[in-house]
Design a protein around this motif. Structure first.
Motif, PDB file in Angstrom:
ATOM      1  N   GLU A   1       5.996  -5.061  33.074  1.00  0.00           N
ATOM      2  CA  GLU A   1       4.992  -6.093  32.798  1.00  0.00           C
ATOM      3  C   GLU A   1       5.448  -7.026  31.669  1.00  0.00           C
ATOM      4  O   GLU A   1       5.216  -8.234  31.711  1.00  0.00           O
ATOM      5  CB  GLU A   1       3.639  -5.467  32.407  1.00  0.00           C
ATOM      6  CG  GLU A   1       3.054  -4.538  33.446  1.00  0.00           C
ATOM      7  CD  GLU A   1       3.665  -3.128  33.408  1.00  0.00           C
ATOM      8  OE1 GLU A   1       4.214  -2.711  32.355  1.00  0.00           O
ATOM      9  OE2 GLU A   1       3.617  -2.455  34.451  1.00  0.00           O
ATOM     10  N   THR A   2       6.084  -6.453  30.671  1.00  0.00           N
ATOM     11  CA  THR A   2       6.575  -7.254  29.547  1.00  0.00           C
ATOM     12  C   THR A   2       7.716  -8.157  30.014  1.00  0.00           C
ATOM     13  O   THR A   2       7.798  -9.321  29.620  1.00  0.00           O
ATOM     14  CB  THR A   2       7.041  -6.339  28.390  1.00  0.00           C
ATOM     15  OG1 THR A   2       5.986  -5.441  28.066  1.00  0.00           O
ATOM     16  CG2 THR A   2       7.399  -7.140  27.158  1.00  0.00           C
ATOM     17  N   PHE A   3       8.569  -7.621  30.882  1.00  0.00           N
ATOM     18  CA  PHE A   3       9.654  -8.434  31.430  1.00  0.00           C
ATOM     19  C   PHE A   3       9.084  -9.596  32.244  1.00  0.00           C
ATOM     20  O   PHE A   3       9.593 -10.725  32.169  1.00  0.00           O
ATOM     21  CB  PHE A   3      10.586  -7.588  32.299  1.00  0.00           C
ATOM     22  CG  PHE A   3      11.752  -8.368  32.823  1.00  0.00           C
ATOM     23  CD1 PHE A   3      12.844  -8.647  32.014  1.00  0.00           C
ATOM     24  CD2 PHE A   3      11.755  -8.851  34.124  1.00  0.00           C
ATOM     25  CE1 PHE A   3      13.921  -9.391  32.486  1.00  0.00           C
ATOM     26  CE2 PHE A   3      12.814  -9.584  34.604  1.00  0.00           C
ATOM     27  CZ  PHE A   3      13.901  -9.858  33.792  1.00  0.00           C
ATOM     28  N   ALA A   4       8.027  -9.347  33.011  1.00  0.00           N
ATOM     29  CA  ALA A   4       7.389 -10.413  33.791  1.00  0.00           C
ATOM     30  C   ALA A   4       6.845 -11.497  32.853  1.00  0.00           C
ATOM     31  O   ALA A   4       6.983 -12.702  33.127  1.00  0.00           O
ATOM     32  CB  ALA A   4       6.273  -9.838  34.664  1.00  0.00           C
ATOM     33  N   ASP A   5       6.248 -11.083  31.730  1.00  0.00           N
ATOM     34  CA  ASP A   5       5.769 -12.049  30.730  1.00  0.00           C
ATOM     35  C   ASP A   5       6.942 -12.851  30.152  1.00  0.00           C
ATOM     36  O   ASP A   5       6.832 -14.060  29.940  1.00  0.00           O
ATOM     37  CB  ASP A   5       5.050 -11.336  29.586  1.00  0.00           C
ATOM     38  CG  ASP A   5       3.674 -10.825  29.973  1.00  0.00           C
ATOM     39  OD1 ASP A   5       3.170 -11.174  31.065  1.00  0.00           O
ATOM     40  OD2 ASP A   5       3.100 -10.060  29.164  1.00  0.00           O
ATOM     41  N   PHE A   6       8.042 -12.162  29.896  1.00  0.00           N
ATOM     42  CA  PHE A   6       9.247 -12.810  29.359  1.00  0.00           C
ATOM     43  C   PHE A   6       9.698 -13.928  30.318  1.00  0.00           C
ATOM     44  O   PHE A   6       9.969 -15.057  29.895  1.00  0.00           O
ATOM     45  CB  PHE A   6      10.342 -11.755  29.185  1.00  0.00           C
ATOM     46  CG  PHE A   6      11.569 -12.159  28.408  1.00  0.00           C
ATOM     47  CD1 PHE A   6      11.674 -13.358  27.725  1.00  0.00           C
ATOM     48  CD2 PHE A   6      12.651 -11.291  28.369  1.00  0.00           C
ATOM     49  CE1 PHE A   6      12.825 -13.691  27.006  1.00  0.00           C
ATOM     50  CE2 PHE A   6      13.803 -11.602  27.658  1.00  0.00           C
ATOM     51  CZ  PHE A   6      13.892 -12.808  26.989  1.00  0.00           C
TER      52      PHE A   6
END
Length: 154
Positions: free
Chosen positions: A58-63
């Motif tokens: 999820e954090t990678f998607a935000d990135f």
């Protein structure tokens, strides 16, 4: 705020807290929309170093999404951090990792950190030139307005 942004960018790498991360992201974006980028840059540093420590989908998607937004705003900082993250973590990345196709096209334009330095230099020169042109136009408008006050119209 700078101290808080810096704290979050380091603290969340080791002790991820979803609520704290959401607040960090919200405030960094809020500041960035007002042309104050320090929080956003701290957020990008969190992404690149935090995901290196522990990958979160999820954090990678935000990135990715925030990197695309940053590029749309005319900046390369996020893209450079995203590129570096992918480049230096090739062996650690999940095999099923998907990069957004538009973002991948942007990334493909850069082969090294020096490419980003060159692009940033060109961008700064372009902005400076545009700023000078704008200042010159404003000066000419003022001169014409002043001339209009001195020379009576017939």
């Amino acid at each position: 705020m700078n101290t808080l942004f810096r704290f979050w960018s380091h603290f969340l790498r080791d002790s991820f807290n979803k609520k704290m991360y959401s607040e960090f992201k919200r405030l960094a974006l809020e500041d960035a929309k007002s042309n104050y980028r320090y929080g956003l840059e701290c957020l990008f540093r969190f992404y690149s170093y935090g995901l290196e420590k522990k990958f979160r989908k999820e954090t990678f998607a935000d990135f990715q999404e925030l990197t695309k937004w940053d590029v749309e705003q005319g900046d390369l900082y996020g893209l450079e951090k995203f590129w570096a993250y992918l480049f230096y973590n090739k062996t650690k990345l999940p095999r099923d990792l998907r990069i957004d196709s538009d973002l991948q096209q942007r990334l493909d334009q850069f082969k090294s950190v020096d490419d980003f330095k060159k692009a940033n230099r060109e961008r700064r020169n372009s902005l400076a030139s545009a700023s000078e042109d704008g200042a010159r136009a404003l000066h000419n408008q003022k001169a014409l307005a002043d001339a209009g006050q001195v020379i009576p119209s017939q």
